[in-house]
Scaffold this motif. Structure first.
Motif, short mmCIF file in Angstrom:
data_model
loop_
_atom_site.label_atom_id
_atom_site.label_comp_id
_atom_site.label_asym_id
_atom_site.label_seq_id
_atom_site.Cartn_x
_atom_site.Cartn_y
_atom_site.Cartn_z
N VAL A 121 0.84 -1.21 0.00
CA VAL A 121 0.00 0.00 0.00
C VAL A 121 0.88 1.26 0.00
N TYR A 132 2.02 4.67 -3.18
CA TYR A 132 2.14 6.13 -3.08
C TYR A 132 3.53 6.63 -3.50
N GLN A 161 -6.06 5.91 6.55
CA GLN A 161 -6.45 4.50 6.39
C GLN A 161 -5.29 3.67 5.83
N ASP A 162 -4.50 4.28 4.93
CA ASP A 162 -3.41 3.53 4.29
C ASP A 162 -2.10 3.60 5.09
#
Ligand code: SF4
Length: 455
Positions: free
Chosen positions: A8, A12, A411-412
């Protein structure tokens, strides 16, 4: 041990986000700013507040293929000499637009390759700065240097001119990578440069490294960081290579297929950090700097007072930065300004006694507020957003909508929100730019690439 990012977080790492060496960032500058407005701001400067000066020397001996700087190959020294003539005239012009002979606490020569200057040219510039400004006896005078261009006469001139700090561009010591980036510079060249600088009494030494270069591996990064640690630098920066061939045409020479992918880039950044902290005895500063524990950068970080400017993390506390030379950017209390990026218009303006500023942005109160929040996130990995709002004269809840929009990042695992305090957890620190972008009123993911990737 190095830590691996979760899938995750890794998603990004490929986001194109600004480096936030300023806010608003340079793509927000417009041509509405020129000679007249810059003159007005210079005339209004507080004559007791020391300045920081930046001088851009846009010449190099040859081009490194990875280069992202504004520079050209100096085919003969006559061009460099003629450039310095105009630079001296610009110093006169800008100093003449100020309300008094201003105090200076910090001077930085960047480029390009400032160490391509001859000893005489360098001393000539220092002489002019001392004539036009009140350069403090304890001013930091920093020069970016290419170890391949340092000679004993030049090092002697740097020392005679009062230089206190030199940043040496090393990047990577693997011969294979050096060939792929067109910067062949064995360790012995760097060692010789360090010995000359220390022998001349220039005590503060920075070394610049890179990861993400073509054919570079984690093993290469480790070996380079280890070799550099043995030189006992005061500061090291480790920047990720920004592959932007649509913007920097010479980068097209670099084979895309030879570039490390995101997971590898992350591992290289982690490997450099591990070696520099555990073997080099340095502490990590922000997202890409390292420094000795007694260094001003480390002290300011401990005190929550670290700042960022166009050179990255800085111990420079001046509220006004004056830029000289093509493409240089200045930061005034109320605006950013940028000189013409090409030599011809820059030179023509100086010849006509116009300040060569052609772009910039005047800061709104909202810009200043967001800049303060972004700076704390980039420097401290945390910002008490309500307290920053209050300190800037805004209601504490002003940026609550921005905090709310961080929910997907929370959340991530990129951010933690407690009340109005936003924090970047340890394992997501390489992604601080992504969290900072949450407070950028202008940034949005763009189909046309404008920034480098986050890691
Ligand atoms: S020496 Fe520095 S400024 Fe010059 S081309 Fe190489 S990286 Fe760019």
């Amino acid at each position: 041990m190095t830590s691996s990012p979760t899938p995750v977080l890794l998603r990004y790492a490929g986001l194109e986000v600004p480096r936030y060496t300023s806010y608003p960032t340079a793509p927000r500058f417009t041509e509405s700013i020129g000679d007249a407005r810059y003159r007005g701001w210079l005339a209004a400067l507080d004559t007791t507040a020391p300045l920081s000066l930046y001088l851009h020397i846009p010449w190099c001996r040859e081009l490194c293929w990875y280069c992202g700087c504004h520079t050209s190959v100096a085919r003969d020294m006559a061009r460099v000499e003629s450039y310095v003539d105009d630079l001296l005239a610009e110093i006169d012009l800008v100093a003449g637009a100020m309300p008094a002979r201003m105090p200076v606490a910090h001077v930085h020569f960047g480029g390009g390759t400032p160490t391509l200057l001859s000893p005489d040219l360098f001393l000539c510039i220092m002489e002019r700065l001392n004539a036009r400004f009140d350069v403090a006896a304890d001013a930091e005078i920093a020069v970016e240097g290419d170890p391949r261009t340092l000679t004993q006469p030049l090092v002697d001139a740097l020392a005679a001119g009062g230089v206190t700090r030199v940043s040496l561009g090393v990047q990577e010591l693997s011969a294979r990578v050096q060939v792929a980036i067109n910067r062949v510079q064995p360790l012995e060249t760097v060692e010789a440069a360090v010995a000359m600088l220390r022998g001349a009494g220039i005590g503060a030494l920075n070394i610049d490294l890179m990861y993400g270069l073509p054919h570079q591996s984690v093993t290469d990064v480790r070996a380079t960081a280890l070799a550099v640690s043995s030189l006992a630098p005061d500061r090291v920066s480790v920047f990720g290579y920004a592959h932007v061939p649509w913007f920097k045409k010479h980068q097209r020479v670099i084979d895309d297929a030879a570039l490390p992918q995101l997971a590898e880039r992350w591992a290289q950044a982690e490997a450099a950090a591990e070696v520099l902290t555990e073997r080099g005895g340095l502490v990590e500063i922000g997202i890409d700097h390292f420094a000795r524990a007694h260094d001003p950068l480390a002290r300011l970080q401990r005190e929550g007072r670290l700042k960022r400017n166009f050179q990255g993390y800085t111990a420079d506390t001046a509220s006004t930065l004056i830029g000289f030379g093509v493409s240089s950017i200045g930061a005034l209390p109320s605006a950013f300004v940028q000189n013409a990026r090409e030599i011809r218009p820059w030179r023509e303006a100086i010849g006509e006694r116009r300040l060569p500023v052609v772009r910039g942005v005047e800061l709104t109160a909202d810009d200043r507020l967001r800049a303060a929040v972004i700076e704390r996130i980039m420097c401290d990995f945390a910002a008490d957003v309500g307290a920053v709002c209050a300190a800037q004269g805004f209601a504490p809840e002003t940026l609550d909508p921005e905090i709310g929009k961080l929910a997907p990042l929370v959340q991530d695992g990129l951010a933690v929100v407690e009340g109005r305090t936003v924090r970047v957890p340890q394992d997501a620190r390489r992604l601080a730019r992504v969290v900072a972008a949450g407070f950028d009123a202008y940034w949005q993911p763009s189909p046309a690439p404008r920034h480098s990737v986050a890691v």
